[in-house]
Design a protein around this motif. Sequence first.
Motif, short mmCIF file in Angstrom:
data_model
loop_
_atom_site.label_atom_id
_atom_site.label_comp_id
_atom_site.label_asym_id
_atom_site.label_seq_id
_atom_site.Cartn_x
_atom_site.Cartn_y
_atom_site.Cartn_z
N LEU A 75 0.85 -1.21 0.05
CA LEU A 75 0.11 0.02 0.10
C LEU A 75 0.81 1.20 0.08
N TYR A 76 0.43 2.24 -0.74
CA TYR A 76 1.10 3.51 -0.68
C TYR A 76 0.09 4.83 -0.46
N ALA A 119 2.62 10.26 -6.82
CA ALA A 119 3.40 10.76 -5.70
C ALA A 119 4.57 9.98 -5.22
N LEU A 120 4.37 8.54 -5.40
CA LEU A 120 5.45 7.79 -5.07
C LEU A 120 6.55 7.84 -6.25
N LEU A 121 6.31 7.94 -7.55
CA LEU A 121 7.25 7.97 -8.59
C LEU A 121 8.07 9.46 -8.32
N LYS A 122 7.35 10.39 -8.11
CA LYS A 122 7.93 11.82 -7.74
C LYS A 122 8.91 11.66 -6.31
N GLU A 123 8.33 11.03 -5.65
CA GLU A 123 9.26 10.68 -4.28
C GLU A 123 10.41 10.00 -4.61
N ASP A 131 8.34 5.31 0.85
CA ASP A 131 7.77 4.44 2.02
C ASP A 131 6.59 3.66 1.40
N LEU A 132 6.40 2.34 2.04
CA LEU A 132 5.40 1.71 1.58
C LEU A 132 4.85 1.04 2.82
#
Length: 161
Positions: A75-76, A119-123, A131-132
């Motif tokens: 999950l993200y 946002a995950l790819l940007k992070e 973080d997951l």
Amino acid sequence: MIKGKHVLIGMLGVAGLAGGAYLFNLNRLSAELEVVSKAAIHKVTLSGLTIRIDVTLKNPTGGSINVKYPFIKLLYSDATLGSSEVRDQNVDLAKFAEQTLDPIYINLPFMSLASSAPALLKEYRSTGKFDLVIKTVTTLNNTIPFSKTQNITIGSQKQIT
């Protein structure tokens, strides 16, 4: 004079106490069972990321337990990125023992990441890590559901330019 009805009531009472003690011990085992998950990027291809998850089951109690092979969800920000395959396999965990399971691989296609978790790819592009949340779901002795949620950081601490 003892009649058959009295014997039957006595046997049902003893069976009820034994069943209650069994369920109490299972509940205690589920509270004490530790599930430790480690995750890392296994491979990056043009189609996406493959995350490798290593799960270790730890039983610090004096009772042995039978654990269904865990189902893993990644999950993200409360969005499910991917999940493992469901396996109908039991893992016997002896008392005061731990066991590391076969690695679990979850494929995360870039297209679904771009649409469900931009946002995950940007992070990851800015920090080199992300973080997951790993949610582990299983069943103890085929009767008691067990789940654990764990936060984990994947990637290096280096800045990507």
